[in-house]
Structure formats: structure tokens, C-alpha cells
Design a protein around this motif. Structure first.
Motif, PDB file in Angstrom:
ATOM      1  N   LEU A  87      50.965 -11.545  -5.145  1.00 27.79           N
ATOM      2  CA  LEU A  87      51.008 -12.987  -5.763  1.00 27.79           C
ATOM      3  C   LEU A  87      51.216 -14.031  -4.601  1.00 27.79           C
ATOM      4  O   LEU A  87      50.293 -14.992  -4.688  1.00 27.79           O
ATOM      5  CB  LEU A  87      52.037 -13.284  -6.743  1.00 27.79           C
ATOM      6  CG  LEU A  87      52.071 -12.596  -8.173  1.00 27.79           C
ATOM      7  CD1 LEU A  87      53.089 -12.617  -9.041  1.00 27.79           C
ATOM      8  CD2 LEU A  87      50.591 -12.950  -8.866  1.00 27.79           C
ATOM      9  N   ALA A  88      51.794 -13.863  -3.443  1.00 27.91           N
ATOM     10  CA  ALA A  88      51.899 -14.896  -2.432  1.00 27.91           C
ATOM     11  C   ALA A  88      50.614 -14.841  -1.619  1.00 27.91           C
ATOM     12  O   ALA A  88      50.248 -15.802  -1.339  1.00 27.91           O
ATOM     13  CB  ALA A  88      53.226 -14.291  -1.710  1.00 27.91           C
ATOM     14  N   VAL A  89      50.168 -13.754  -1.473  1.00 28.25           N
ATOM     15  CA  VAL A  89      49.049 -13.651  -0.923  1.00 28.25           C
ATOM     16  C   VAL A  89      47.883 -13.947  -1.549  1.00 28.25           C
ATOM     17  O   VAL A  89      47.011 -15.033  -1.131  1.00 28.25           O
ATOM     18  CB  VAL A  89      48.432 -12.162  -0.364  1.00 28.25           C
ATOM     19  CG1 VAL A  89      47.052 -11.972   0.261  1.00 28.25           C
ATOM     20  CG2 VAL A  89      49.640 -11.589   0.586  1.00 28.25           C
ATOM     21  N   ARG A  90      47.671 -13.886  -2.827  1.00 29.39           N
ATOM     22  CA  ARG A  90      46.786 -14.580  -3.557  1.00 29.39           C
ATOM     23  C   ARG A  90      46.919 -16.026  -3.768  1.00 29.39           C
ATOM     24  O   ARG A  90      45.807 -16.822  -3.882  1.00 29.39           O
ATOM     25  CB  ARG A  90      46.893 -13.867  -5.222  1.00 29.39           C
ATOM     26  CG  ARG A  90      45.456 -14.090  -5.966  1.00 29.39           C
ATOM     27  CD  ARG A  90      45.361 -13.322  -7.188  1.00 29.39           C
ATOM     28  NE  ARG A  90      46.254 -13.570  -8.295  1.00 29.39           N
ATOM     29  CZ  ARG A  90      46.649 -12.431  -9.205  1.00 29.39           C
ATOM     30  NH1 ARG A  90      45.715 -11.628  -9.345  1.00 29.39           N
ATOM     31  NH2 ARG A  90      47.263 -13.047 -10.164  1.00 29.39           N
ATOM     32  N   LEU A  91      47.969 -16.350  -3.800  1.00 27.54           N
ATOM     33  CA  LEU A  91      48.212 -17.864  -3.866  1.00 27.54           C
ATOM     34  C   LEU A  91      47.700 -18.549  -2.657  1.00 27.54           C
ATOM     35  O   LEU A  91      47.193 -19.454  -2.915  1.00 27.54           O
ATOM     36  CB  LEU A  91      49.884 -18.262  -4.073  1.00 27.54           C
ATOM     37  CG  LEU A  91      50.258 -18.519  -5.378  1.00 27.54           C
ATOM     38  CD1 LEU A  91      51.749 -18.750  -5.613  1.00 27.54           C
ATOM     39  CD2 LEU A  91      49.613 -19.743  -6.232  1.00 27.54           C
ATOM     40  N   TYR A  92      48.177 -17.928  -1.540  1.00 25.93           N
ATOM     41  CA  TYR A  92      47.495 -18.479  -0.196  1.00 25.93           C
ATOM     42  C   TYR A  92      45.936 -18.524  -0.506  1.00 25.93           C
ATOM     43  O   TYR A  92      45.430 -19.518   0.078  1.00 25.93           O
ATOM     44  CB  TYR A  92      48.084 -17.597   0.903  1.00 25.93           C
ATOM     45  CG  TYR A  92      47.312 -18.111   2.144  1.00 25.93           C
ATOM     46  CD1 TYR A  92      47.338 -19.168   3.161  1.00 25.93           C
ATOM     47  CD2 TYR A  92      46.244 -16.964   2.778  1.00 25.93           C
ATOM     48  CE1 TYR A  92      46.863 -19.311   4.236  1.00 25.93           C
ATOM     49  CE2 TYR A  92      45.523 -17.406   3.691  1.00 25.93           C
ATOM     50  CZ  TYR A  92      45.771 -18.541   4.496  1.00 25.93           C
ATOM     51  OH  TYR A  92      45.165 -18.807   5.868  1.00 25.93           O
ATOM     52  N   CYS A  93      45.591 -17.487  -0.789  1.00 23.75           N
ATOM     53  CA  CYS A  93      44.085 -17.252  -0.777  1.00 23.75           C
ATOM     54  C   CYS A  93      43.359 -18.458  -1.858  1.00 23.75           C
ATOM     55  O   CYS A  93      42.240 -18.879  -1.360  1.00 23.75           O
ATOM     56  CB  CYS A  93      43.554 -16.002  -1.178  1.00 23.75           C
ATOM     57  SG  CYS A  93      43.787 -14.778  -0.013  1.00 23.75           S
ATOM     58  N   SER A  94      44.231 -18.742  -2.907  1.00 25.06           N
ATOM     59  CA  SER A  94      43.754 -19.519  -4.061  1.00 25.06           C
ATOM     60  C   SER A  94      43.727 -21.057  -3.377  1.00 25.06           C
ATOM     61  O   SER A  94      42.692 -21.877  -3.547  1.00 25.06           O
ATOM     62  CB  SER A  94      44.486 -19.541  -5.134  1.00 25.06           C
ATOM     63  OG  SER A  94      44.328 -18.382  -5.941  1.00 25.06           O
ATOM     64  N   PHE A  95      44.836 -21.220  -2.369  1.00 23.68           N
ATOM     65  CA  PHE A  95      44.861 -22.775  -1.938  1.00 23.68           C
ATOM     66  C   PHE A  95      43.733 -22.985  -0.931  1.00 23.68           C
ATOM     67  O   PHE A  95      43.146 -24.128  -0.891  1.00 23.68           O
ATOM     68  CB  PHE A  95      46.325 -22.837  -1.391  1.00 23.68           C
ATOM     69  CG  PHE A  95      47.459 -23.131  -2.225  1.00 23.68           C
ATOM     70  CD1 PHE A  95      47.172 -24.487  -2.843  1.00 23.68           C
ATOM     71  CD2 PHE A  95      48.276 -22.365  -2.526  1.00 23.68           C
ATOM     72  CE1 PHE A  95      48.150 -24.982  -3.821  1.00 23.68           C
ATOM     73  CE2 PHE A  95      49.395 -22.735  -3.467  1.00 23.68           C
ATOM     74  CZ  PHE A  95      48.992 -23.824  -3.997  1.00 23.68           C
ATOM     75  N   ILE A 160      40.173 -13.726   8.524  1.00 24.78           N
ATOM     76  CA  ILE A 160      41.411 -13.358   8.065  1.00 24.78           C
ATOM     77  C   ILE A 160      41.552 -13.572   6.438  1.00 24.78           C
ATOM     78  O   ILE A 160      42.331 -12.665   6.033  1.00 24.78           O
ATOM     79  CB  ILE A 160      42.444 -14.142   8.893  1.00 24.78           C
ATOM     80  CG1 ILE A 160      42.427 -13.747  10.254  1.00 24.78           C
ATOM     81  CG2 ILE A 160      43.855 -14.059   8.249  1.00 24.78           C
ATOM     82  CD1 ILE A 160      42.537 -12.168  10.581  1.00 24.78           C
ATOM     83  N   ASN A 161      41.166 -14.674   6.082  1.00 29.01           N
ATOM     84  CA  ASN A 161      41.289 -14.924   4.744  1.00 29.01           C
ATOM     85  C   ASN A 161      40.630 -14.069   3.680  1.00 29.01           C
ATOM     86  O   ASN A 161      41.078 -13.693   2.621  1.00 29.01           O
ATOM     87  CB  ASN A 161      40.736 -16.394   4.332  1.00 29.01           C
ATOM     88  CG  ASN A 161      41.673 -17.393   5.128  1.00 29.01           C
ATOM     89  OD1 ASN A 161      42.752 -17.315   5.345  1.00 29.01           O
ATOM     90  ND2 ASN A 161      41.206 -18.690   5.445  1.00 29.01           N
TER      91      ASN A 161
END
Length: 271
Positions: A87-95, A160-161
Motif C-alpha cells: 500500500l505504501a509503494v502504491r501510494l507513492y506511485c499514485s502520487f 524506478i517508479n
């Protein structure tokens, strides 16, 4: 002897079938449900939002168990940590890639998951079944990381993203494995944990249905929009894997409800 209900009779008939027949019946049931959803749901994109809402409901059930019963028996801390990680990684990608309503939903779910982790690790540590939660996290994380290095989106975003995006998709697909390992070790799943895992199963099926119906609606153009190479197929495959990982447990959960049992009893080799 009491008269058997039709549902109970069907359940007993299915139980007597060999594994191959059960697998065929499961596929037919899934296909029938997909056809039904396609007919009654106008906006198939809403299925993904509903899936995340069902996941949130499952987390709420966990919080109720932890705060009211003051015990974390039967829960996998490792599954919760893997959930927080993807979830943390997905949130970063979403932002940085596609900020939308799912970002808000993921933020709420991550916050709740971190709360669950805090309660298990610090407040209710004495009831944590450390010996049963014995699935090594690196067996789950490392393969996902390696796979994401080779198969990831082919968008214009930074490499990276794109790798991180692939990593969170693969990790989400298998994050429930430690929880299934705990249930396999205990064989008896108490109600609140069973409700939570069943909610995960329903959420995963709705998410999978969302992707399949979107592909059908766009006549395959959605896969092209996701990029080229193996990535589009891996996204769809990850959704299907998540669903089938939980399919067996969901069957025994429904069977227990039909039989009026408060706990789910799993035979050997189910999960």
C-alpha cells in the motif's frame, strides 16, 4: 431427521466431487458471476472502488476483534506488514504517476493497516501466535522484487517508479500467503479472522472482475493502454492469482455459514 435445505444438499454434493470436478465447478461459478455483473453493473470501473471498500470493511472487522476482544490470536502480523508495504509503494506511485480517488482510499486503508500492526506488535503481543506465523517474508518479497525488475509498465515515467509499480502489483497478489499459512497451521479459524479473510477474497474477486470486464468492454484495448510486452498480461494474471489463492478458503467459509458453524474448520492441505 430434519429436511435438508437445497443449499445444504448442493454443498454436500459438491463436497463429494473429485478435485478436478470442483475446479471446473469453481470456474463455471466465476464465469456465471462475471456474466451477471456485466449485465447488472453499468459502470464496471465502480467494481474496483467497491473492492477497495470491501477490503476496508475487512480491516474494520479486524480492528473490532483487536480492540473489543483484546486478542490477536489467529492473525498474521507478516501479512499485515506485507499489506502495509504494497500500500505504501502504491501510494507513492499514485502520487507521482496517477493521483485519483484510489489514492484517497489507499491512504485510509494504509492508516488502518498500520494501526492493526501497532496493536499486534505492541499492545496485544502476548496473544500473537509467533510460532504459527512462520512464513518467511523474504520468500514473498524477493521474488516479487526480482520479477518487477524484468516485467514492469512501459510508460513514460521514470524507470524506478515503473519498477515500484510492478513490485506493488506482484506483492499485493501474494501478501495474504502468511495469513493462509497461519490458518493452515491452526486448522480452526475463529469468526472475526474468517470474516476478514473472506472479505479479502470478495475484494480480490471484484477487483479481478473489474479488470476482466474492462478488457472485454474495450475489446482488448485496455491491455494495449497499459503498455507493451508481458506487463499487461501480468497485471491480469496477478488479479486472477489473488482470487484463486483465496478461493478454497471462501468455499469453506460459505460452507461453514450454511452449516450454522461459528468457526471455519479447514481440512489438511486446503490453504
Amino acid at each position: 431427521m430434519g429436511t435438508k435445505t437445497p443449499i445444504h444438499a448442493i454443498s454436500m454434493w459438491v463436497r463429494r466431487q473429485p478435485p478436478k470436478i470442483k475446479a471446473i465447478l469453481a470456474v463455471l461459478a466465476a464465469m456465471t458471476t462475471l456474466v451477471f455483473l456485466r449485465m447488472v453493473v453499468d459502470d464496471h470501473d465502480s467494481l474496483f472502488v467497491v473492492a477497495e471498500a470491501v477490503h476496508a470493511i475487512g480491516i474494520s472487522v479486524l480492528l473490532y476483534k483487536l480492540m473489543k476482544e483484546r486478542t490477536c490470536t489467529g492473525l498474521s502480523l507478516k501479512s499485515q506488514e506485507l499489506t502495509a508495504l504494497f500500500l505504501a509503494v502504491r501510494l507513492y506511485c499514485s502520487f507521482v504517476m496517477e493521483y485519483d480517488i484510489h489514492t484517497v482510499l489507499d491512504t485510509a486503508t494504509l492508516g488502518t493497516t498500520l494501526w492493526v500492526i501497532y496493536l499486534i506488535r505492541f499492545k496485544l503481543r502476548s496473544s500473537y501466535m509467533d510460532d504459527k506465523d512462520n512464513c518467511a517474508i523474504y520468500y514473498v518479497v524477493i521474488p516479487c522484487a526480482i520479477l518487477s525488475l524484468f516485467i514492469h509498465p512501459s510508460t513514460q515515467h521514470h524507470l524506478i517508479n515503473r519498477i515500484l509499480w510492478g513490485f506493488c502489483v506482484y506483492l499485493e497478489a501474494v501478501s495474504v500467503l502468511p495469513q493462509l499459512r497461519v490458518m493452515q497451521n491452526t486448522k480452526i479459524v475463529e469468526p472475526f479472522t474468517a470474516h476478514y479473510v473472506f472479505a479479502l477474497g470478495v475484494a480480490r474477486f471484484l477487483s479481478c472482475a473489474h479488470w476482466i470486464l474492462q478488457v472485454l468492454d474495450t475489446r482488448g484495448r485496455l491491455l494495449t493502454a497499459l503498455g507493451y510486452g508481458l506487463w499487461p498480461s501480468m497485471v491480469l494474471l496477478s488479479e486472477i492469482v489473488q482470487t484463486f489463492i483465496l478461493a478454497d478458503f471462501c468455499y469453506y467459509y460459505v460452507k461453514s455459514l450454511v452449516g450454522g458453524q461459528l468457526v471455519v474448520r479447514l481440512p489438511s492441505g486446503v490453504v
